[in-house]
Design an enzyme around this catalytic site. Structure first.
Site, PDB file in Angstrom:
ATOM      1  N   LYS A   1       0.844  -1.198   0.000  1.00  0.00           N
ATOM      2  CA  LYS A   1       0.000   0.000   0.000  1.00  0.00           C
ATOM      3  C   LYS A   1       0.881   1.250   0.000  1.00  0.00           C
ATOM      4  CE  LYS A   1      -0.334  -0.306   5.036  1.00  0.00           C
ATOM      5  NZ  LYS A   1      -1.212  -0.583   6.186  1.00  0.00           N
TER       6      LYS A   1
ATOM      7  N   MET B 184      11.123  24.583   0.645  1.00  0.00           N
ATOM      8  CA  MET B 184      10.362  23.699  -0.237  1.00  0.00           C
ATOM      9  C   MET B 184      11.273  22.850  -1.119  1.00  0.00           C
ATOM     10  SD  MET B 184       7.322  24.596  -2.927  1.00  0.00           S
ATOM     11  CE  MET B 184       6.185  25.212  -1.711  1.00  0.00           C
TER      12      MET B 184
ATOM     13  N   TYR C  31      15.070  30.821   5.832  1.00  0.00           N
ATOM     14  CA  TYR C  31      13.840  31.529   6.217  1.00  0.00           C
ATOM     15  C   TYR C  31      13.767  31.744   7.718  1.00  0.00           C
ATOM     16  CZ  TYR C  31      11.501  30.889   1.675  1.00  0.00           C
ATOM     17  OH  TYR C  31      11.140  30.940   0.373  1.00  0.00           O
TER      18      TYR C  31
HETATM   19  C1  LIG Z   1      -0.462  -1.520   6.899  1.00  0.00           C
HETATM   20  C2  LIG Z   1      -1.071  -2.733   7.513  1.00  0.00           C
HETATM   21  C3  LIG Z   1      -0.272  -3.820   7.874  1.00  0.00           C
HETATM   22  C4  LIG Z   1       1.240  -3.804   7.805  1.00  0.00           C
HETATM   23  O1  LIG Z   1       1.735  -3.106   8.916  1.00  0.00           O
HETATM   24  P1  LIG Z   1       3.300  -3.009   9.231  1.00  0.00           P
HETATM   25  O2  LIG Z   1       3.320  -2.495  10.603  1.00  0.00           O
HETATM   26  O3  LIG Z   1       3.887  -2.067   8.236  1.00  0.00           O
HETATM   27  O4  LIG Z   1       3.849  -4.379   9.094  1.00  0.00           O
HETATM   28  C5  LIG Z   1      -0.909  -4.959   8.349  1.00  0.00           C
HETATM   29  N1  LIG Z   1      -2.256  -5.008   8.463  1.00  0.00           N
HETATM   30  C6  LIG Z   1      -3.051  -3.970   8.143  1.00  0.00           C
HETATM   31  C7  LIG Z   1      -4.522  -4.080   8.311  1.00  0.00           C
HETATM   32  C8  LIG Z   1      -2.490  -2.801   7.663  1.00  0.00           C
HETATM   33  O5  LIG Z   1      -3.274  -1.766   7.357  1.00  0.00           O
END
Ligand SMILES: *Cc1c(COP(=O)(O)O)cnc(C)c1O
Length: 386
Positions: free
Chosen positions: A46, A325, A277
């Site tokens: 993801k 930035m 800045y």
């Molecule tokens: C992102 C996620 C994981 C993985 O988590 P990590 O801590 O990066 O291993 C596992 N289960 C769910 C439901 C997640 O959203």
């Protein structure tokens, strides 16, 4: 590719993330070995594979490791993988939005379901095409985020009894604090609640193929909670030291991502000069100040201002002034001969010095996962297979 001479490999802005696909595969195999042959490993890809590049990482894991599963947060992320030719099962942990039912069926993306109305819409969509959809049901055992409440189990079962187009392929939950030994009792309670739910399904004749609870922290610290599938993000990318139990030996995973830039200007400034800045940094000596072309639009948080360190010529030097930035200033007074074109490492190794993603993140007030995930579209990912 020779990372020692970035000027030779770039015709564009010399700021890039180096992604070691060989380390990614190594980490996957290492996890596979840790969980043993009866447990499958879901590679969480993801959020663009936590910033590492979802398509390239998934392809490599599929080809080099025959990865069992991929995990995404949105149907869109799943479609991106399917369109890139990924064949392995994909679980969408974030469920789906109204209107995405046909798309997920079409692309064979397995949905996580956590509300009764989702079961109903999904069943209707499946009935229209005559298909049977595998679903993973998520239960909230203590995270308080997504999932049916344990008390909804009977409603779920009743609904499933009238949903011939749905097949319960998995039952899952998610840990809230599996990395924290002080919260082991809470984790044990989550496991117990989960087991009760699973038993209830089995008693009513539903035998889900997959039972899964554990993220990186849970997999690492709670071997009894592996079920037969674990969902791994942080450990897969080797950036999980700050989110895994400190009392259990770490797995020998390697950090997959390094973040580099290059000096594009060096100047000598007098003592008493203000930098950046807000004039938040005032030099206390005659200083050599270098400019590097990376800033918060690249994902280097402004919270690193006057705090972070980077590596130049294998030595640690401080970030001075505010991160802006597109640009950041570093003090290279201590680095003799630092000059334009020299490589600057924000995350990664130079000679014997190393700044891990976790350390880099700490100086920005966050965790390694957020640091890599935040790297923006503007940072090209350069992949290495060895
Ligand atoms: C992102 C996620 C994981 C993985 O988590 P990590 O801590 O990066 O291993 C596992 N289960 C769910 C439901 C997640 O959203």
């Amino acid at each position: 590719m020779n990372a020692e001479h970035p000027s030779e490999i770039f015709s564009g802005r010399p700021t890039w993330a180096e992604i070691r696909l060989d380390y990614l595969a190594h980490n996957y195999q290492c996890l596979r070995q840790y969980v043993g042959p009866t447990v499958q490993v879901m590679a969480m890809v993801k959020a663009n594979a936590y910033g590492h590049g979802a398509v390239t990482c998934a392809r490599h894991l599929e080809q080099a490791c025959q990865a069992d599963w991929f995990g995404v947060a949105t149907i869109e992320e799943g479609i991106e993988l399917r369109e890139a030719g990924i064949d392995a099962p994909i679980l969408c942990l974030g469920g789906f939005w109204h209107g995405q039912e046909q798309a997920l069926l079409h692309h064979h993306i397995t949905p996580t379901v956590f509300r009764l109305d989702m079961l109903a819409t999904l069943h209707q969509a499946a009935a229209e095409t005559g298909a049977t959809v595998p679903v993973h049901l998520k239960f909230d055992t203590g995270m308080g985020r997504l999932g049916f409440q344990p008390g909804e189990t009977e409603h779920c079962l009743a609904m499933l009894a009238h949903s011939p187009h749905l097949r319960v392929e998995g039952i899952l939950t998610h840990f809230a604090a599996a990395d924290d030994p002080a919260k082991n009792e809470f984790t044990a309670l989550q496991i117990e609640r989960y087991q009760d739910i699973l038993n209830r399904f089995q008693r009513s004749g539903i035998q889900p193929r997959f039972h899964h609870l554990a993220n990186s922290a849970g997999t690492h610290a709670h071997r009894a909670a592996h079920g037969n599938l674990v969902r791994i993000g942080g450990l897969l990318y080797g950036t999980a030291h700050d989110m895994t139990s400190p009392v259990i030996p770490m797995l020998p995973v390697k950090p997959v991502l390094a973040l580099h830039s290059q000096i594009i200007l060096v100047k000598t400034v007098d003592a008493g000069s203000s930098l950046g800045y807000g004039c938040t940094f005032i030099t206390t000596r005659t200083s050599q100040i270098a400019t590097i072309p990376i800033g918060y639009a690249d994902g280097v948080s402004r919270t690193h201002s006057n705090r972070g360190e980077v590596l130049v010529h294998g030595r640690r030097v401080p970030v001075v002034g505010r991160i802006s930035m597109d640009l950041t200033l570093i003090d290279v007074t201590e680095v003799e001969g630092a000059t334009c074109g020299d490589q600057v490492t924000l995350i990664g190794q130079q000679a014997t010095e190393e700044i891990s993603a976790e350390e880099y993140a700490r100086s920005g007030g966050t965790i390694g996962l957020e640091a890599t995930t935040s790297l923006s579209y503007r940072v090209p990912r350069r992949y290495r297979k060895f």
